[in-house]
Enzyme design. Sequence first.
Site, PDB file in Angstrom:
ATOM      1  N   CYS A 134     -16.460  31.217  85.587  1.00 19.15           N
ATOM      2  CA  CYS A 134     -17.803  30.781  85.566  1.00 19.15           C
ATOM      3  C   CYS A 134     -18.414  29.058  85.999  1.00 19.15           C
ATOM      4  CB  CYS A 134     -19.159  31.166  85.317  1.00 19.15           C
ATOM      5  SG  CYS A 134     -21.106  31.176  86.066  1.00 19.15           S
ATOM      6  N   CYS A 137     -21.644  27.991  85.617  1.00 15.55           N
ATOM      7  CA  CYS A 137     -22.118  27.597  84.310  1.00 15.55           C
ATOM      8  C   CYS A 137     -21.720  26.447  83.842  1.00 15.55           C
ATOM      9  CB  CYS A 137     -22.165  29.240  83.517  1.00 15.55           C
ATOM     10  SG  CYS A 137     -22.278  30.824  84.751  1.00 15.55           S
ATOM     11  N   ASP A 138     -20.425  26.358  83.913  1.00 18.82           N
ATOM     12  CA  ASP A 138     -19.487  25.901  83.044  1.00 18.82           C
ATOM     13  C   ASP A 138     -19.051  24.385  84.394  1.00 18.82           C
ATOM     14  OD1 ASP A 138     -19.759  27.466  81.328  1.00 18.82           O
ATOM     15  OD2 ASP A 138     -17.516  28.528  81.906  1.00 18.82           O
TER      16      ASP A 138
END
Length: 319
Positions: A134, A137-138
Site C-alpha cells: 500500500c 498508506c506507507d
Amino acid sequence: MNEKLIIIGTGPAGYTAAIYAARADLHPLVFTGGQIGGQLTTTTEVENFPGFPEGIMGPELMFNMSQQAEKHGARFAYEEVLSVTQEACSGLFTVTTSGGAYQAEAVIMATGARARYLGLEGEAELVGHGLTACATCDGAFYRDVPVCVVGGGDSACEEANFLTRFASKVYLIHRRDQLRASKAMQQRTLENPKVEPVWNSTISAYHTDEKGEMSSITLRNTVDGTESELEVKCVFMAIGHTPVSNFAGDLVERDEAGFVVTMGAGTATKTPGLFAAGDVADPTYRQAISAAGMGCRAAMDAERYLLPANKFPILTPVP
Ligand code: NAP
C-alpha cells in the site's frame, strides 16, 4: 432474529449492493471486514469513476458510498466474517463472524481480493518493515530514499507515480520487458524522470539492516538468470490480488485462479440465495465501476430471490 439479507464487504460492490438493497426495503446488514472501504481506500486519485470529471480520492469515494448506503437504511457491523454455511432443510445461511453468529435468508459476498506477495523467505516478518502492498498508506515514510515497486500493471504504475512525491528514486521492477498497464498509465510512468524501469527482473531475496528494516534486494534477471543487488528502503508489492472467498467453503464454485463462478451474466453462485459481486467474482474487468455495477445486480438478484413466490426452498426455522 433472522436477517433478510447480509452483505459481506464494503468495496464498491458491497456498498452499491447495500444502497440498492436498502432502497428495496431489505434492511441489509453489512459486515465491513477489517479493511473498511476495501482496496480503493489504499489508492490515491480515481480518474475513471463516472461522475467526477476532476477525479476523486479513493478513500473519499468510498466514504461517500458508505454515507449513501447508511442514509437509505443499511446497517453496518464492524466484524470479520469467518464462515458462511447453509442449513440443508431450511435454506437459511449462518454467517459466523468475529462477533457472533447471524442467520440470513440471502447473502451477497462482495469480499474483493487481497494483495499478493512473492512468497519469498522471511516475507511475512518484513511486512511493515520495508515491505508493503500500500503506497498510499506507507509511501510518506520513505522520503528521499530509493524504493521499488514490483509489477507491471495499472496498480504498479499508479503506485510508482505516487511514490515519486516522496522517494529519491522509484525502481519499477517487472518480470517482462513490457508493461501490462493501460497505455495512458504506461506513458505517464515511463515519462516520469524519477521512475527507473528494471525490465526482465524479479526479486529473489530481501536483505535487512541491523534493525530488521529492508535495506536491499537481490534481483534475478528472468532472461539470463544473472543476479545483482539493489539498495532500496522499501518494496511496494503490486502483483495483483487473490479473491477472498475461503469463508464460503464449498457453497461456491471457483475457477483456477480462485474467482467465484457466477451463473451467466447474473450474480448467482451455485448455492441458491448466495450471490457474489465485485473482484471476488470478476477475473476480467476488476474496475471500481464494474464492481459497483455487479453490486447493483447482486442486490436486484437477491431481491428477486427473496420475493415469496421465488423462495427456495420453503423456510423453516433452524433449531
Ligand atoms: P494486474 O493487472 O493483474 O497486474 C499484475 C502485475 O504483476 C502484472 O504486470 C504481472 O506480470 C505482475 N505479476 C504477477 N505475479 C507476479 C509475480 N509472481 N512476480 C512478479 N510479477 C508478477 O493487477 P493490478 O495492476 O493490480 O490491476 C488489477 C485490475 O485493476 C486491472 O484490471 C487494472 O486495470 C485495474 N486497475 C485500474 C486502475 C486505474 O484505472 N486507475 C488502477 C489500478 C488497477 P505480467 O504482466 O507479466 O503478467
